[in-house]
Design a protein around this motif. Structure first.
Motif, short mmCIF file in Angstrom:
data_model
loop_
_atom_site.label_atom_id
_atom_site.label_comp_id
_atom_site.label_asym_id
_atom_site.label_seq_id
_atom_site.Cartn_x
_atom_site.Cartn_y
_atom_site.Cartn_z
N LEU A 151 -8.41 -0.18 7.58
CA LEU A 151 -7.67 -0.29 6.33
C LEU A 151 -8.53 0.23 5.18
O LEU A 151 -9.76 0.09 5.20
N CYS A 186 -1.59 -6.18 3.78
CA CYS A 186 -1.78 -4.76 4.12
C CYS A 186 -0.56 -3.89 3.85
O CYS A 186 -0.61 -2.67 4.07
N GLN A 220 -0.78 -0.57 1.95
CA GLN A 220 -1.56 0.54 2.49
C GLN A 220 -0.76 1.84 2.47
O GLN A 220 -1.29 2.92 2.26
#
Length: 397
Positions: free
Chosen positions: A143, A161, A164
């Protein structure tokens, strides 16, 4: 006499050892030639020079303008990306499975995942039968979020996340176009069909998304949003087709960062809200594809509101709110479980389609279960096309 026998025995042993060493060294040379290691131009690591390479990125992804160093799949295939955190690794692999089952064009998977999940992806994909594994090139990345005081805020925006996806254009700088999907997705038809929307973009459009709702009066954004959003219904970010080259040439990244500063106390759905704000101000950059390309429980849980799904069936099934794993929407769970149980190489008509119809029959008294064709019609259409092709081949058509 005894001395001569011992001499002959010793000589035989020497000859056998020499033959063994000859073949051992020969095989080692062959192995090194078929698994030649070359520098990876994107990360500086090393990788095998073959079609379906397996790469880990250190998170900080570089680039190369020399695409001739890339595989044919990279240059001419379909690029598919997802982001996996927490407990999303298993459904992510089923998503990838659904992609490769129906798609003939080479696929390039870009998987952004937490470190503890990365080995799971490698083991699962590498275990696929050669018939399917040979169609896939996959890359696994750590990540990566913008550095600074809000790095952790980006990582935990809405769902862990999820944001992202906003930064993929600046990470995969030698990828021209890419389809990003949430992990709770199932493809019900070949990816070539959704990839074709790229050719429908006009000169200004750089992303394709589907509406958040079909009715503005029922739309969450229309009723509750405290920030600007696209159009009358807003858009859903779960199935996001991107022209990355155009995005990198736009004001994308800096605008999103600024919108986060301006609206972070007013957004509810994290990165999706930021995308809505962006396309509110730059509507000319968005292509809106119809609801069947991002079919969700909202389209059938009260009444059927997706006309394209009613007519042609869902093309991409999106089981948001974890309906693939709970009993709130049994038809979605039935579809997911069918893909889980399906074995690579098994007959699609009897082991996939018939099995799916049988499971959907059990859900016929539920809201979405009353519309079973939405969940199988595109699969049925794909199987019919295979049958026509086989018949043409058989009879020389």
């Amino acid at each position: 006499m005894r001395w001569k026998m011992l001499f002959k025995l010793g000589l035989s042993v020497v000859v056998l050892v020499a033959v063994y060493l000859f073949f051992a060294l020969h095989n080692e040379d062959d192995s090194s030639s078929t698994s030649q290691v070359i520098p990876d131009q994107q990360t500086g690591q090393h990788e095998k020079d073959n079609l379906h390479l397996n790469k880990e990125s250190g998170g900080d992804v570089g680039s190369t303008d020399d695409k001739s160093l890339r595989s044919d799949a990279w240059r001419n295939g379909i690029h598919l990306s997802l982001v996996a955190c927490g407990d999303r690794e298993k459904e992510s692999v089923i998503l990838l499975k659904s992609a490769v089952l129906f798609t003939k064009t080479p696929l390039v998977f870009h998987i952004f995942a937490e470190l503890q999940l990365q080995d799971y992806f490698k083991r699962q994909i590498d275990f696929w039968p050669d018939e399917f594994r040979m169609r896939v090139e996959y890359h696994i990345y750590n990540l990566s979020f913008p550095e600074g005081e809000v790095t952790n805020e980006w990582k935990n925006l809405f769902k862990p996340c999820a944001s992202q996806r906003l930064f993929i254009p600046s990470l995969l700088t030698d990828v021209d176009a890419l389809l990003y999907v949430d992990t709770d997705i199932l493809f019900l038809r070949p990816l070539e069909d959704i990839w074709a929307f790229l050719h429908k973009f006009n000169r200004t459009q750089l992303v394709a998304l589907s509406p958040e709702h079909e009715d503005s009066q029922s739309s969450w954004y229309h009723r509750f949003a405290r920030h600007p959003y696209y159009g009358e219904q807003g858009v859903n970010s779960g199935v996001m087709l991107m022209n990355l080259t155009r995005i990198r040439q736009s004001q994308w990244l800096e605008s999103l960062k600024q919108y986060y500063k301006d609206y972070k106390l007013k957004i509810t759905w994290g990165d999706q809200d930021l995308l809505n704000i962006y396309f509110h101000y730059y509507p000319e950059q968005l292509y809106v594809y119809p609801c069947e390309w991002n079919y969700r429980p909202d389209h059938c849980m009260y009444m059927s509101v997706c006309k394209g799904g009613d007519r042609d069936g869902a093309s991409v099934l999106h089981g948001n709110r974890r309906v693939m794993h709970n009993d709130k929407q049994p038809a979605f769970k039935a579809a997911y479980d069918t893909f889980v149980k399906h074995q690579f190489g098994a007959d699609l008509k009897y082991e996939m389609l018939v099995a799916l119809k049988r499971e959907l029959e059990k859900t016929k008294y539920t809201a979405c279960g009353k519309l079973p064709h939405i969940f199988y019609k595109q699969i049925e259409k794909y199987i019919d096309s295979l049958d026509i092709y086989k018949n043409n081949e058989k009879y020389g058509g």
